[in-house]
Design a protein around this motif. Structure first.
Motif, PDB file in Angstrom:
ATOM      1  N   LEU A 112       0.841  -1.198   0.000  1.00  0.00           N
ATOM      2  CA  LEU A 112       0.000   0.000   0.000  1.00  0.00           C
ATOM      3  C   LEU A 112       0.870   1.240   0.000  1.00  0.00           C
ATOM      4  O   LEU A 112       1.894   1.289   0.676  1.00  0.00           O
ATOM      5  N   GLN A 131       2.635  -1.475   5.775  1.00  0.00           N
ATOM      6  CA  GLN A 131       2.013  -1.230   4.469  1.00  0.00           C
ATOM      7  C   GLN A 131       2.097  -2.427   3.517  1.00  0.00           C
ATOM      8  O   GLN A 131       1.719  -2.311   2.364  1.00  0.00           O
ATOM      9  N   ALA A 151      -8.828  -1.422   2.115  1.00  0.00           N
ATOM     10  CA  ALA A 151      -7.967  -0.428   2.760  1.00  0.00           C
ATOM     11  C   ALA A 151      -8.748   0.872   2.859  1.00  0.00           C
ATOM     12  O   ALA A 151      -9.585   1.179   2.001  1.00  0.00           O
ATOM     13  N   ASN A 165      -1.443   1.406  -4.880  1.00  0.00           N
ATOM     14  CA  ASN A 165      -0.706   0.234  -4.421  1.00  0.00           C
ATOM     15  C   ASN A 165      -0.422  -0.681  -5.593  1.00  0.00           C
ATOM     16  O   ASN A 165      -0.983  -0.529  -6.673  1.00  0.00           O
TER      17      ASN A 165
END
Length: 191
Positions: A112, A131, A151, A165
């Protein structure tokens, strides 16, 4: 990169003895279209030696091949503006094709960007570390395996004008493996 034939390898083994010869071969992307490869070993009888059983002088091993292609989608679709606090649902699809099932676990990693935080629960076989989402597709997988997770867009997006991402793993990415969403900020007026 092309595969090169390995010819002329010779090993001398004493009469009555046994030997195991292991070769590790790296292959190229063009071979991924194949569903099976074969390897044949042959024994050449030395001059002056009489072989009474010619039927055991060669052996062929067949190995089934597979490929894992990744694709990634988002809801809302990549390119759609999102607001801070919005939730984006991602689907990573791993398609196993070829003549075989996976012979080892396949690791898929999704990272991410700034301004996104994972929402729990995560899919089975997945773990998150800050992440980075790491998912393991078990050995023996066939067909299509989907990993669905979400997310949230956070205020940590800072001065960035978008969140995104990208996923890696498998052998290829048959479609986009990166998503990007512009972030719009709420505007309030007072009088």
């Amino acid at each position: 990169m092309q595969m090169r034939a390995m010819q002329g390898l010779r090993y001398r083994i004493a009469s009555g003895a046994a030997a195991v010869v292991l070769l590790a071969l790296l292959c190229c992307a063009t071979a991924l279209a194949q569903t099976q490869v074969s390897n044949t070993a042959q024994v050449a009888v030395p001059d002056g030696v009489i072989d009474t059983d010619l039927g055991n002088n060669s052996s062929t091993a067949l190995v089934d091949l597979y490929t894992v292609a990744l694709a990634k989608t988002a809801d809302p679709a990549s390119g759609t503006p999102v607001a801070i606090g919005s939730t984006i649902q991602y689907t990573v699809t791993a398609t196993v094709s070829g003549a075989a099932t996976t012979t080892e676990p396949v690791v898929v990693t999704d990272t991410l960007g700034t301004g996104l935080n994972f929402v729990t629960p995560l899919p089975a076989g997945c773990t998150a570390n800050q992440q980075v989402l790491t998912c393991t597709i078990a050995e023996g997988a066939t067909g299509t395996v989907s990993l669905v997770y979400s997310a949230t867009v956070t205020a940590d997006v800072g001065a960035n004008t978008s969140v995104g991402n990208s996923v890696t793993g498998g052998d290829s990415c048959s479609a986009s493996c990166t998503t990007t969403h512009p972030v719009y900020r709420g505007v309030s007026f007072t009088k």
